[in-house]
Design a protein around this motif. Structure first.
Motif, PDB file in Angstrom:
ATOM      1  N   GLU A  54       0.848  -1.193   0.000  1.00 24.70           N
ATOM      2  CA  GLU A  54       0.000   0.000   0.000  1.00 24.70           C
ATOM      3  C   GLU A  54       0.884   1.245   0.000  1.00 24.70           C
ATOM      4  O   GLU A  54       1.972   1.238   0.564  1.00 24.70           O
ATOM      5  N   LYS A  56       2.386   4.744   1.170  1.00 22.63           N
ATOM      6  CA  LYS A  56       2.570   5.288   2.512  1.00 22.63           C
ATOM      7  C   LYS A  56       2.128   6.746   2.584  1.00 22.63           C
ATOM      8  O   LYS A  56       1.866   7.263   3.665  1.00 22.63           O
ATOM      9  N   TYR A  58      -0.229   9.913   0.536  1.00 22.31           N
ATOM     10  CA  TYR A  58      -1.150  10.396  -0.490  1.00 22.31           C
ATOM     11  C   TYR A  58      -0.874  11.871  -0.737  1.00 22.31           C
ATOM     12  O   TYR A  58      -0.465  12.593   0.182  1.00 22.31           O
ATOM     13  N   GLN A  98      -7.557   7.806   6.194  1.00 28.62           N
ATOM     14  CA  GLN A  98      -8.372   7.238   5.120  1.00 28.62           C
ATOM     15  C   GLN A  98      -9.854   7.482   5.372  1.00 28.62           C
ATOM     16  O   GLN A  98     -10.605   7.801   4.446  1.00 28.62           O
ATOM     17  N   CYS A 112      -1.866   8.161  -4.708  1.00 28.76           N
ATOM     18  CA  CYS A 112      -0.549   7.880  -4.140  1.00 28.76           C
ATOM     19  C   CYS A 112       0.466   8.820  -4.772  1.00 28.76           C
ATOM     20  O   CYS A 112       0.430   9.091  -5.967  1.00 28.76           O
TER      21      CYS A 112
END
Length: 119
Positions: A54, A56, A58, A98, A112
């Motif tokens: 995933e 780390k 954004y 999130q 990302c």
């Protein structure tokens, strides 16, 4: 004339260093891509699933203005330091962030971030 020659040779040496650095960046990205493909193929051969890592971080960008925003999303936008339209911030990905991003999704766009470390 000697000053101009010295500057020209210094600039040429600098360009070579910059090119070498760029080549190393490209090499590292290509090797990361090949490693991802290798892991996917190894998992498929073993009958498993490969779950990619995933992101780390954004990058979050505000795309809508202030009109008719409910108090809770407005507060979350303030917490994210997205006070104006077209403001952008880097946000560390956690469960809390999130959930926050999901709530303010109509007012922002995010994805990302591909960070190139320089300097």
């Amino acid at each position: 004339i000697s000053l101009a020659d010295a500057a020209r040779s210094a600039s040429k040496a600098k360009r070579k260093v910059i090119f070498k650095r760029a080549e190393s960046y490209v090499k590292s990205y290509v090797s990361k891509g090949k490693e991802e493909v290798r892991l996917k193929r190894a998992a498929r051969a073993a009958g498993d699933f490969y779950v990619p890592a995933e992101p780390k971080v954004y990058f979050v960008d505000r795309i809508r203005g202030i009109n008719e925003i409910a108090p809770k999303p407005r507060k979350f936008l303030q917490l994210l330091c997205l006070l104006q339209i077209n403001n952008g911030v880097f946000v560390k990905v956690t469960k809390a962030t999130q959930q926050m991003l999901r709530l303010v999704e109509p007012y922002i766009t995010y994805g990302c971030a591909i960070l190139l470390l320089r300097g």
